[in-house]
Enzyme design. Structure first.
Site, short mmCIF file in Angstrom:
data_model
loop_
_atom_site.label_atom_id
_atom_site.label_comp_id
_atom_site.label_asym_id
_atom_site.label_seq_id
_atom_site.Cartn_x
_atom_site.Cartn_y
_atom_site.Cartn_z
N ALA A 170 0.82 -1.22 0.00
CA ALA A 170 0.00 0.00 0.00
C ALA A 170 0.85 1.27 0.00
O ALA A 170 0.64 2.17 -0.81
CB ALA A 170 -0.95 0.00 1.20
N TYR A 171 1.81 1.34 0.92
CA TYR A 171 2.64 2.55 1.00
C TYR A 171 3.49 2.74 -0.25
O TYR A 171 3.46 3.84 -0.84
CB TYR A 171 3.51 2.48 2.25
N PRO A 172 4.25 1.74 -0.70
CA PRO A 172 5.05 1.97 -1.91
C PRO A 172 4.22 2.37 -3.12
O PRO A 172 4.61 3.26 -3.88
CB PRO A 172 5.75 0.62 -2.13
N SER A 174 1.41 3.90 -3.25
CA SER A 174 0.90 5.27 -3.13
C SER A 174 1.98 6.28 -3.51
O SER A 174 1.70 7.33 -4.10
CB SER A 174 0.40 5.53 -1.70
#
Length: 248
Positions: A170-172, A174
């Site tokens: 999710a973080y990467p 985004s």
């Protein structure tokens, strides 16, 4: 950049961590710095802590709230009429529900993208008219080399190995989307003096990262400040860290 007039900067999510250190360093460089903070009391405390470094102000700014963003743009516009530097620093890295693509919770992906992509996009759209009024506008998107796609195609890359050892998505993703925003916006503004770049601050000890080997946030802030203070011959539509170009 022209040093004969007082330059202005807004740093989102600047009441702590890398954002606070970016604000500090820009204030040291002579900018009037606006700390964008969801929590106005924390923002005021941060501005007070930096008061010895220069002119530091605070504005209520929640990057996920359209009314908050537009109100902040109106306040800064009324105060200065333009904005020289916009640093899109505010971000989240949701832990609950994070995982590899096959298992990550879709809501976690949505929440990260809401803050880490839609937030900078919303802020940029609201403040771009002010940045366009600057003779040398700069937009800095704080990203991460975890967002890089090209290393994932290399079986021997450190990033690919890291993704296997510590699989998150999710973080990467985004931040990959944020890097895309950088490229598209730089292309749109190619015929203007505005420069738009993504930067990777590296591993820093912040609320989002408890890695004991991480650097002090002041180290990570240096690359954001470098991008904010690029001269007319500096790059645009680029992605770099403190050591130089980073892979897309």
């Amino acid at each position: 950049m022209n040093n004969t007039t007082k330059r202005t900067a807004l740093v989102t999510g600047a009441n702590k961590g890398i954002g606070l250190e970016t604000a500090r360093q820009l204030a040291d460089a002579g900018y009037v710095v606006w700390i964008g903070s969801r929590d106005l009391d924390r923002g005021r405390a941060a501005a007070e802590a930096l008061s010895a470094h220069g002119e530091v102000r605070v504005v209520a700014l929640d990057v996920t709230d359209e009314d908050s963003v537009r109100s902040a743009a109106a306040e800064i516009g009324a105060a200065h009429g333009s904005l020289d530097v916009l640093v899109n620093n505010a971000a989240v890295a949701m832990v609950e529900g994070e995982g590899p693509p096959s298992a990550v919770d879709l809501e976690t992906v949505r929440e990260d993208i809401e803050v880490n992509l839609f937030g900078p996009l919303r802020v940029t759209q609201a403040f771009l008219p002010l940045v366009k009024k600057s003779p040398e506008g700069r937009i800095v998107n704080v990203s991460t080399k975890m967002a890089s796609l090209s290393p994932l195609a290399d079986p021997e890359s450190i990033q690919r190995a890291a993704q296997k050892a510590f699989p998150i998505f999710a973080y990467p993703v985004s931040k990959t989307a944020l890097n895309s925003l950088t490229g598209w916006l730089a292309a749109e503004l190619a015929d203007t003096p505005i420069k738009v770049n993504s930067v990777c601050p590296g591993v820093n000890k912040t609320d989002m990262n408890s890695d004991p080997s991480g650097s002090h946030p002041s180290e990570g802030a240096k690359v954001a400040v470098r991008a904010a203070m690029l001269g007319a011959d500096g790059p645009t539509g680029s992605f770099f860290d403190i050591d130089g170009p980073a892979p897309w």
